[in-house]
Design an enzyme around this catalytic site. Sequence first.
Site, mmCIF file in Angstrom:
data_model
loop_
_atom_site.group_PDB
_atom_site.id
_atom_site.type_symbol
_atom_site.label_atom_id
_atom_site.label_comp_id
_atom_site.label_asym_id
_atom_site.label_seq_id
_atom_site.Cartn_x
_atom_site.Cartn_y
_atom_site.Cartn_z
ATOM 1 N N HIS A 27 0.834 -1.201 0.000
ATOM 2 C CA HIS A 27 0.000 0.000 0.000
ATOM 3 C C HIS A 27 0.873 1.256 0.000
ATOM 4 O O HIS A 27 2.027 1.242 0.433
ATOM 5 C CB HIS A 27 -0.938 0.011 1.210
ATOM 6 N N GLU A 29 1.975 5.243 0.996
ATOM 7 C CA GLU A 29 2.337 5.835 2.290
ATOM 8 C C GLU A 29 1.132 6.402 3.022
ATOM 9 O O GLU A 29 0.195 6.937 2.420
ATOM 10 C CB GLU A 29 3.361 6.945 2.060
ATOM 11 N N TRP A 32 1.170 7.782 9.263
ATOM 12 C CA TRP A 32 1.858 6.991 10.281
ATOM 13 C C TRP A 32 3.139 6.369 9.733
ATOM 14 O O TRP A 32 4.131 6.258 10.460
ATOM 15 C CB TRP A 32 0.928 5.905 10.829
ATOM 16 N N GLU A 111 -2.056 -6.905 7.773
ATOM 17 C CA GLU A 111 -0.710 -6.683 8.295
ATOM 18 C C GLU A 111 -0.507 -7.390 9.637
ATOM 19 O O GLU A 111 -1.482 -7.694 10.350
ATOM 20 C CB GLU A 111 -0.467 -5.177 8.456
#
Length: 214
Positions: A27, A29, A32, A111
């Site tokens: 993905h 940026e 965070w 993730e």
Amino acid sequence: MSILQTAPDPALLPKLADPEFLVFVRHGETDWNFEGRMQGQKDIPLNRKGETQASGNGSRLKAYLDREGIDPQTLDFVASPLGRTRATMELLRGAMGLETGDYRLEDELKEITFGAWEGFTLEELADGEQDRILQRRADKWGFVPPGGESYEMLAERIGLWLKSVDRPSVVVSHGGVFRVLRGLLEGRDRVSVPRLDVPQDKVFVWRNGQFTVL
């Protein structure tokens, strides 16, 4: 006469599968990412740079498929269900001239979760979690954050998913996911896998038993 056999190296990940054709995109940026915060499974949106990265990866992938004579309609497009991966997939498909919403979600591609550490930088945790930070530094593969997952646990999850891949695919997922995926495909050692670089403006193509970076 005996035949000597070499035992598998326990430091190396087993090669679980060898898909014919697999494209991986991380993905784009988020804020965070930019701030160095442990993001994990928190649903943080892409920032403007991340949106540009996602569209750029779509253009790179389209150019590659055109050169290789591969019809994108023959590929299975699949993404992690988190918002940043879905947005990346839709921007990528839009840049390829495809219907943006025509893809699948796969829960196993989420993730790695950092549990109670999500949202923090290591610097912010330093005072209260110094012992655990040192444990993580010594064994990043096996370390489990409070309420989270280790890379070893993530590899079990991604290994199960990898065994299920039965057609050429384009995957949009996360940095930790790609690290263990690459480790499983290439049989890499457990120490190096959590430290693999996963740029957000590149496309990784697994073909003929190796990765090409676009």
